[in-house]
Write a protein that holds these residues in place. Structure first.
Motif, PDB file in Angstrom:
ATOM      1  N   CYS A 142      -8.663  73.722 119.864  1.00 42.81           N
ATOM      2  CA  CYS A 142      -7.565  73.888 118.910  1.00 42.81           C
ATOM      3  C   CYS A 142      -7.990  73.610 117.475  1.00 42.81           C
ATOM      4  O   CYS A 142      -7.130  73.374 116.633  1.00 42.81           O
ATOM      5  CB  CYS A 142      -6.438  72.952 119.314  1.00 42.81           C
ATOM      6  SG  CYS A 142      -6.969  71.215 119.279  1.00 42.81           S
TER       7      CYS A 142
ATOM      8  N   ASP B 247      -6.723  71.215 126.859  1.00 41.73           N
ATOM      9  CA  ASP B 247      -6.161  69.961 127.380  1.00 41.73           C
ATOM     10  C   ASP B 247      -4.953  69.477 126.581  1.00 41.73           C
ATOM     11  O   ASP B 247      -4.037  68.898 127.145  1.00 41.73           O
ATOM     12  CB  ASP B 247      -7.233  68.869 127.380  1.00 41.73           C
ATOM     13  CG  ASP B 247      -7.725  68.600 125.969  1.00 41.73           C
ATOM     14  OD1 ASP B 247      -8.164  69.556 125.322  1.00 41.73           O
ATOM     15  OD2 ASP B 247      -7.646  67.454 125.529  1.00 41.73           O
TER      16      ASP B 247
ATOM     17  N   CYS C  63      -3.915  69.651 118.403  1.00 41.79           N
ATOM     18  CA  CYS C  63      -3.132  68.937 119.417  1.00 41.79           C
ATOM     19  C   CYS C  63      -2.936  67.466 119.107  1.00 41.79           C
ATOM     20  O   CYS C  63      -1.885  66.921 119.405  1.00 41.79           O
ATOM     21  CB  CYS C  63      -3.762  69.102 120.795  1.00 41.79           C
ATOM     22  SG  CYS C  63      -5.373  68.313 120.975  1.00 41.79           S
TER      23      CYS C  63
ATOM     24  N   CYS D 221     -11.203  68.668 123.953  1.00 41.86           N
ATOM     25  CA  CYS D 221     -12.055  69.857 124.010  1.00 41.86           C
ATOM     26  C   CYS D 221     -12.373  70.489 122.655  1.00 41.86           C
ATOM     27  O   CYS D 221     -13.413  71.115 122.499  1.00 41.86           O
ATOM     28  CB  CYS D 221     -11.444  70.895 124.940  1.00 41.86           C
ATOM     29  SG  CYS D 221     -10.013  71.732 124.266  1.00 41.86           S
ATOM     30  N   GLY D 222     -11.478  70.389 121.709  1.00 50.05           N
ATOM     31  CA  GLY D 222     -11.730  71.015 120.416  1.00 50.05           C
ATOM     32  C   GLY D 222     -11.418  72.502 120.358  1.00 50.05           C
ATOM     33  O   GLY D 222     -11.730  73.169 119.371  1.00 50.05           O
TER      34      GLY D 222
HETATM   35  S1  FES Z   1      -8.690  69.148 121.784  1.00 47.12           S
HETATM   36 FE1  FES Z   1      -8.354  70.333 123.531  1.00 47.12          FE
HETATM   37  S2  FES Z   1      -6.533  71.355 122.961  1.00 47.12           S
HETATM   38 FE2  FES Z   1      -6.862  70.099 121.273  1.00 47.12          FE
END
Ligand code: FES
Ligand SMILES: Cc1cc2nc3c(=O)[nH]c(=O)nc-3n(C[C@H](O)[C@H](O)[C@H](O)COP(=O)(O)OP(=O)(O)OC[C@H]3O[C@@H](n4cnc5c(N)ncnc54)[C@H](O)[C@@H]3O)c2cc1C
Ligand code: SF4
Lengths: 470, 277
Positions: B225, B217, B237, B222-223
């Motif tokens: 990254c 995203d 991000c 989402c985590g």
């Molecule tokens: S938290 Fe989803 S890309 Fe960074």
């Protein structure tokens, strides 16, 4: 007991895909009622004068009212009856926890099974949609004032459709490239087909709501700019609880450890289950561990099975009784062969030399004194460590408020957990002309509560904009 | 919206596109990135903003074709449209208040270092830049970097142009000679950034690296990254994309970047098969 009485005690069951069949596809599990089944089930409602079920419904749907229309074969009218209070019946019929809301209070439940209110709701909503184009209500004259909505989940969609029906111009800004919030990125296809969500989004677009996807408020535009430069009279924040929580234990950043948000977003929103026809990849573990006991954990575990995992373990630190997931989802998960490990908590993820997850170290727990939530607190049993081999793990232990947007609105009051402080009845926040509702106020809750908050806020926004310049 | 206005081909694999995106251009600042999706079936990929023109409402991205998405992006022509372009994301580079800085760009990383170097220059700093590439053909943005740098050093791994060296060699020499440099910013392949950080560490100079984790995203939802800076887990991000080079766990970064190598290969093969037909 006569045969007739016996059927009356138990509800008419929906046909559904067999567990062996459905774990190989992403299609919806139950098929829904046929019109005959719906009429039969509707016949079980005794049309209480003071219906208890309605007390349990967060938006006070006239439940005996819509059910009596089904008895008369007036399915479309029945759908309209629900829509007086609930604009997303096809969604709610599928995902609401009726067993804790309306059905739990149904008098029929005292002697036998409660009326299948949710399944009936779903039936009429689907029936109406299958009749083709929905009729659009007549729109009132435009008031010439604009409201901006941040987030297109159930709270945002509801506020938008209510406000456009009051004569406002409404723009919904959605950060992702598709609207629907958790309904599109979180809840899987086999539980809530995406065409249903799309239908609802299309409907509010047809009403004239402008939906702008890929617009991250706080980055591309700020709330301040919406209010002062873009000419919006009010802003409703419905950005959800989208921050994934992790355990914070060693090895959690190994390849193969996902947050549920990432795992479900890859599969649902990005359609990774259709890779490589769709470009987004997803790891398909052989042996999978999913942590948590809520709907999100059930959805993740069942997604893993459908992606082809051989063995899926659900790991939950409390016992079965405390699991917050919907009963139907727990049952479905069990039927499909998910292995439940209660009173178990991970302490460490173990990787191979390439940084890929290969095992998990866990501890056994026992239940101690009740905590703030009234549930008995799990406490670790000393020396009970054990390891299990897994090559994929999904952490579904809850979510928090994403600070991305909130940190750009300095005068917005947040509570101790970082959620927006807003009046429960009106959605009013500490900042003038800014309202909020849904998960970003309550923390992770339900679709229907988010919708209810949207509905109340729409009314309040209308009042404020009509009578004052607050 | 999101039409490709201009396309430049630097080498068979390195391309530049300018895209019509007024809302993003209006807000973009050096160091930020966008997430784009080419078509309905496409994945979401992050690309750093290499340049932006607020008046014309365009942003520039430079990319190297490595997987299906970038190969597909490279095959688009002027006039073609992207399905989505989301941004500007991430935190901008801190550019105010420096007297002398050193910018290091490697390979495709020279493109995103350019607006940062320009930002420093415009904020009144003296800018020394080192840019390097594997070979002459892969060296991009030389002219632009020349304009915004008080001194520009160029290296190629194979010696086909200017000095035959890795960027870390002139970097070390400069730091030995000149103790007035306050900050080093490096963007390039992870392994290059790792060694830039190793080179600057003994000098105790603040070293910022811009990281390119795998993202979904790009907004902290989402985590995907996640990376480690010191003891802490960070989301590239929203906490970055710039981090303290002396604290980043580069090995973890590299291992996470390789997570989907098999899938990426399969995806590219499937795409090439369709293209061949
Ligand atoms: S938290 Fe989803 S890309 Fe960074
Ligand atoms: C996997 C899963 C399963 C669930 N199952 C059930 C269930 O069975 N039954 C049930 O009742 N509830 C369920 N829930 C909970 C329910 O989905 C949520 O309570 C509900 O969706 C909250 O609605 P919302 O409108 O507040 O926020 P969301 O649905 O979270 O929508 C918020 C939207 O805002 C967008 N946004 C965020 N920040 C920004 C920004 N800065 N700018 C623009 N847009 C932004 C987000 O991208 C998102 O689309 C489930 C949740 C999950 C995650
Ligand atoms: S409580 Fe049960 S029987 Fe009574 S009106 Fe509601 S659904 Fe019908």
């Amino acid at each position: 007991m006569s045969a007739d009485e016996k059927t009356k005690k138990s509800r008419v069951r929906m046909k559904e895909q067999t567990p062996e069949g459905r774990i190989r596809n992403f299609n919806e599990v139950p098929f829904g009622y046929t019109p005959e089944q719906a009429v039969e089930e509707a016949g079980r409602c005794i049309q209480c004068k003071r219906p208890q079920c309605v007390d349990g419904c967060p938006v006070e749907v006239d439940i005996p009212g819509f059910i009596s229309l089904i008895k008369e074969n007036k399915f479309i009218e029945s759908a309209h009856k629900i829509k007086e209070k609930n604009s997303l019946p096809a969604v709610c019929g599928r995902v609401c926890p009726q067993e804790e809301q309306c059905e739990v209070l149904c008098v029929q439940g005292k002697k036998g099974e409660p009326v299948a209110i949710g399944t009936l709701e779903r039936f009429v909503a689907d029936y109406e949609a299958e009749q083709g184009e929905l009729e659009l209500p007549k729109l009132p004259p435009k008031l010439g004032r604009k409201v901006a909505v941040v987030g297109s989940g159930p709270a945002g969609l509801t506020v938008a459709s209510d406000l456009i029906l009051l004569g406002y111009d409404v723009t919904v800004y959605e950060a992702l490239h598709k609207s629907g919030g958790v309904l599109v990125y979180g809840i899987p296809e086999f539980r809530l087909p995406k065409v249903i969500v799309q239908r609802e989004v299309d409907y509010i677009s047809k009403l004239g709501v402008e939906v702008v996807c890929g617009a991250v408020i706080g980055k591309m535009l700020t709330v301040e700019e919406l209010l002062n430069e873009k000419g919006y009279s009010a802003v409703f924040i419905a950005s959800g609880a989208g921050l994934p929580l992790f355990f914070g234990i060693p090895g959690e950043n190994l390849n193969g450890v996902y947050s549920a948000n990432e795992y479900l977003t890859r599969s649902n929103l990005m359609k990774a289950y259709l890779f490589p026809q769709y470009d987004t990849p997803i790891k398909k573990g052989k042996r999978v561990a999913v942590f948590g006991g809520g709907n999100v954990a059930m959805d993740s575990a069942r997604t893993a099975l459908r992606l082809g995992s051989e063995e899926v373990h659900l790991i939950y630190r409390r016992s079965r009784k405390e699991m917050p997931a919907r009963h139907a989802e727990i049952e479905h998960a069990e039927e499909e062969g998910i292995k439940f490990n209660f009173l178990t908590n991970p302490v460490k993820f173990i990787g191979d030399d390439k940084g890929n997850l290969k095992a998990l170290e866990c501890l056994r727990m026992e239940l101690g004194e009740p905590d703030d939530s009234g549930r008995r607190r799990p406490v670790p049993i000393k020396g009970s460590e054990f390891t299990i081999d897994v090559d994929l793990a999904v952490v579904a232990i809850g979510a928090g408020p994403n600070p991305l947007l909130l940190s750009t609105i300095p005068d917005l009051e947040l509570n101790r957990r970082g959620y927006i402080v807003a009046d429960e009845e009106t959605g009013k926040t500490s900042k003038r002309r800014v309202f909020a509702g849904g998960d970003i106020v309550t923390g992770s809750a339900t679709v229907i509560l988010a919708m209810g908050a949207g509905r109340k806020a729409a009314r309040a926004i209308h009042q404020y904009l009509e009578w004052t310049n607050w | 919206m999101f039409a490709i206005i201009k396309k430049e081909v630097f080498s068979p694999e390195v391309k530049l596109i300018e895209v019509d995106a007024p809302a993003i251009a209006a807000k973009a600042r050096p160091g930020q990135f966008v997430v784009l999706r080419i078509a309905e079936e496409g994945e979401r990929i992050p690309l750093t903003i290499a340049d932006f023109d607020r008046e014309k409402g365009i942003i520039t991205m430079v990319f190297q074709e490595v997987g299906k998405s970038t190969v597909y992006l490279g095959a688009l022509k002027e006039g073609d449209k992207l399905a989505n372009l989301i941004g500007p994301l991430g935190n901008p580079t801190e550019i105010e208040g420096y007297k002398k800085v050193l910018c290091v760009g490697g390979g495709i990383g020279i493109a995103p270092i350019f607006p940062i170097a320009r930002g420093f220059k415009e904020a009144g700093a003296e800018v020394i830049s080192i840019i390097g590439a594997r070979t002459k053909e892969l060296l991009i943005f030389e002219e632009r970097m020349n304009k915004v740098s008080d001194r520009l050093i160029i290296t190629t791994d194979d010696g086909s142009y200017e000095r035959k060296a890795l960027v870390t060699e002139p970097l070390k020499e400069i730091l030995e000679e000149d103790s007035s440099i306050e900050k080093v910013v490096a963007i390039g392949p992870p392994i290059m950034m790792k060694f830039v950080a190793k080179t600057t560490q003994p000098f105790g100079i603040k070293t910022i690296v811009s990281l390119n984790s795998i993202m979904v995203d790009g907004t902290g939802m989402c985590g995907a990254c996640r990376l480690e800076e010191g003891e802490e887990t960070k989301f590239c991000c929203v906490d970055g994309p710039e981090f303290d080079g002396h604290k980043v766990n580069f090995d973890l970064l590299i291992s996470r970047l390789n997570m989907y190598l098999d899938e990426e290969k399969a995806s590219l093969e499937a795409y090439r098969k369709v293209e061949d037909k």
